[in-house]
Design a protein around this motif. Structure first.
Motif, PDB file in Angstrom:
ATOM      1  N   ASP A   3       0.434  -7.054  -4.266  1.00  6.07           N
ATOM      2  CA  ASP A   3      -0.454  -7.667  -5.248  1.00  6.07           C
ATOM      3  C   ASP A   3       0.108  -9.025  -5.686  1.00  6.07           C
ATOM      4  O   ASP A   3       1.329  -9.211  -5.720  1.00  6.07           O
ATOM      5  CB  ASP A   3      -0.614  -6.758  -6.468  1.00  6.07           C
ATOM      6  CG  ASP A   3      -1.342  -5.464  -6.118  1.00  6.07           C
ATOM      7  OD1 ASP A   3      -1.523  -5.189  -4.918  1.00  6.07           O
ATOM      8  OD2 ASP A   3      -1.713  -4.722  -7.039  1.00  6.07           O
ATOM      9  N   ASP A  35      -4.745  -8.721  -3.360  1.00  4.72           N
ATOM     10  CA  ASP A  35      -4.029  -7.512  -2.945  1.00  4.72           C
ATOM     11  C   ASP A  35      -3.953  -7.490  -1.419  1.00  4.72           C
ATOM     12  O   ASP A  35      -4.979  -7.423  -0.737  1.00  4.72           O
ATOM     13  CB  ASP A  35      -4.771  -6.279  -3.459  1.00  4.72           C
ATOM     14  CG  ASP A  35      -4.026  -4.976  -3.158  1.00  4.72           C
ATOM     15  OD1 ASP A  35      -2.906  -5.043  -2.610  1.00  4.72           O
ATOM     16  OD2 ASP A  35      -4.574  -3.904  -3.472  1.00  4.72           O
ATOM     17  N   HIS A  41     -12.979  -8.248  -3.019  1.00  6.05           N
ATOM     18  CA  HIS A  41     -12.170  -7.811  -4.149  1.00  6.05           C
ATOM     19  C   HIS A  41     -13.018  -7.093  -5.199  1.00  6.05           C
ATOM     20  O   HIS A  41     -14.208  -7.384  -5.328  1.00  6.05           O
ATOM     21  CB  HIS A  41     -11.465  -9.018  -4.788  1.00  6.05           C
ATOM     22  CG  HIS A  41     -10.297  -8.643  -5.634  1.00  6.05           C
ATOM     23  ND1 HIS A  41      -9.068  -8.325  -5.103  1.00  6.05           N
ATOM     24  CD2 HIS A  41     -10.170  -8.514  -6.968  1.00  6.05           C
ATOM     25  CE1 HIS A  41      -8.240  -8.032  -6.084  1.00  6.05           C
ATOM     26  NE2 HIS A  41      -8.892  -8.133  -7.229  1.00  6.05           N
ATOM     27  N   THR A  76      -6.527  -5.528  -9.655  1.00  3.19           N
ATOM     28  CA  THR A  76      -6.484  -4.993  -8.295  1.00  3.19           C
ATOM     29  C   THR A  76      -6.876  -3.522  -8.323  1.00  3.19           C
ATOM     30  O   THR A  76      -6.923  -2.891  -9.387  1.00  3.19           O
ATOM     31  CB  THR A  76      -5.094  -5.166  -7.672  1.00  3.19           C
ATOM     32  OG1 THR A  76      -4.117  -4.545  -8.522  1.00  3.19           O
ATOM     33  CG2 THR A  76      -4.743  -6.639  -7.509  1.00  3.19           C
TER      34      THR A  76
END
Length: 424
Positions: free
Chosen positions: A208, A226, A303, A351
């Motif tokens: 991350d 990530d 994401h 994340t």
């Protein structure tokens, strides 16, 4: 051809042997073997009276200790052969347990040899009783534990060495992890920013990453991502991604262009048998002079969507559907959205370590924390600040405990209200 009959005929020597004499000879051989077995057994034997005085000891133990028989028998007690610590243990534990149970086995002690050296041994003792059930003496068997002690010492040394190596690797992983994160986020006038990195395992470097940095005058870039996998390979991709994003933002700060540049680099660098990719969101921050607050444009490459917590207490995910992973395809679909952050609003990037965490269900099993739970969590917080948001998420991650099995990065951005706005 003739056959010899000397061994099988009536005149053979074996058949002329006196059976009585043969039996006596065999009995004597047995007696000699029994005595020899006692004296030269592969373990030590000694017998003591009930008060501990040595009554009998075999040659094996005498040889181990370097004593003469007459120095021990009738003169010393068994405890006299022990070290100071062993003597104390014998008086407080060994002897009482032996009297209570009648036997005790496998006790690790150290005997003192005549030359002052120590002999590690394993001791087993039993109380011999007479026909009336009364104790007569104590029989003790002593096993040489030098090889075992050497093995245990080597095992302990190897374990300590492994612990030191594990600690060294942990320190290395921690140091490497720190190099993949910014030492401090940029100070943006009129903006309150807070971030946190939750490490799921101190033994591995996670993938991350996040950053907030200045670009042209009055413009700032931010990203959070990530990388797939863990360890050194993931760390290499993380480092490449971070520096590529910053360099690409200087060249062309448009969020979609920045992610397209990162995709080109990863797709070119990691192809073949070991492809590498990441999910990432990149944002461009600019002050919104006419209305106050900030204008932020976000581009997402596969994401999780950002959370927007409004000053009026509402909260929802920002729509960035369909964005594809960065580094997999030559030309992925990259989704962009623009939103106005008004005074009192807070934007949260995270994340998937947070939403993929597991929590104990009421049925006793585990279930995924999930997007819905995170949205409820945000709605309960709103309106809030960046530092309060990150603090609440840290508490949440701590509460989930071992259910968080992947690293988690969060980045919160808040536009503070002015004193006059807070009074309204």
């Amino acid at each position: 051809m003739t056959c010899g009959t000397g061994g099988g005929g009536e005149g053979g020597p074996e058949r002329n042997e006196d059976p009585v004499r043969e039996q006596v000879r065999f009995s004597a051989l047995l007696e000699d073997s029994a005595e020899d077995l006692y004296e030269h057994a592969p373990c030590g034997y000694l017998s003591t009276l009930l008060d501990g005085r040595i009554a009998k000891v075999n040659t094996t133990l005498l040889d181990w200790l370097g004593h003469r028989r007459e120095d021990l028998v009738g003169r010393l007690h068994f405890s006299d052969l022990l070290t100071v610590g062993g003597r104390l243990y014998h008086e407080t534990h060994f002897a009482p347990l032996l009297r209570m149970r009648g036997e005790i086995s496998g006790i690790a002690l150290e005997l003192k040899a005549a030359d002052g050296t120590r002999l590690p041994v394993l001791v087993t003792s039993t109380v011999k009783t007479g026909s009336d059930g009364q104790p007569l003496l104590i029989r003790t068997t002593v096993f040489d534990a030098r090889d075992r002690r050497a093995y245990e010492t080597e095992l302990l040394r190897a374990r300590r060495e492994a612990d030191r190596e594990r600690e060294r690797l942990r320190n290395l992983a921690t140091t490497l992890q720190k190099t993949l994160l910014p030492p401090a986020l940029a100070n943006v006038p009129g903006l309150d920013v807070s971030a946190h990195y939750h490490i799921a395992s101190v033994d591995e470097v996670g993938g991350d990453f996040y950053d907030l940095f200045p670009l042209a005058s009055g413009t700032w870039g931010l990203f959070l991502g990530d990388v797939c996998g863990k360890g050194a390979a993931a760390a290499a991709v993380t480092s490449l991604a971070r520096y590529t994003l910053r360099a690409a933002a200087v060249y062309d700060p448009a969020p979609a262009a920045v992610l397209a540049n990162l995709n080109t680099v990863l797709n070119h660098e990691y192809q073949g048998s070991d492809p590498r990719f990441c999910t990432v969101v990149f944002g461009l921050l600019t002050p919104d002079r006419p209305r106050g607050g900030f204008r932020i444009t976000l581009a997402s490459g596969g994401h999780p969507p950002a959370l927007l917590m409004r000053a009026d207490g509402t909260a929802d995910f920002l729509p960035t559907p369909g964005g594809q992973l960065i580094g997999v395809l030559p030309a992925p679909d990259i989704v962009t959205t623009t939103v106005h952050l008004a005074p009192g609003d807070t934007l949260l990037l995270h994340t998937d370590g947070l939403t993929e965490a597991h929590t104990h269900a009421t049925t006793g099993g585990t279930e995924r924390y999930g997007d819905d739970a995170l949205l409820d969590f945000a709605r309960a917080l709103a309106p809030t600040t960046a530092s309060d948001t990150v603090g609440a998420i840290r508490d949440l991650l701590d509460a989930l405990g071992t259910g968080v099995d992947d690293d988690t990065a969060v980045l919160a951005i808040h536009v503070p209200r002015t004193p006059s706005e807070e009074q309204q």
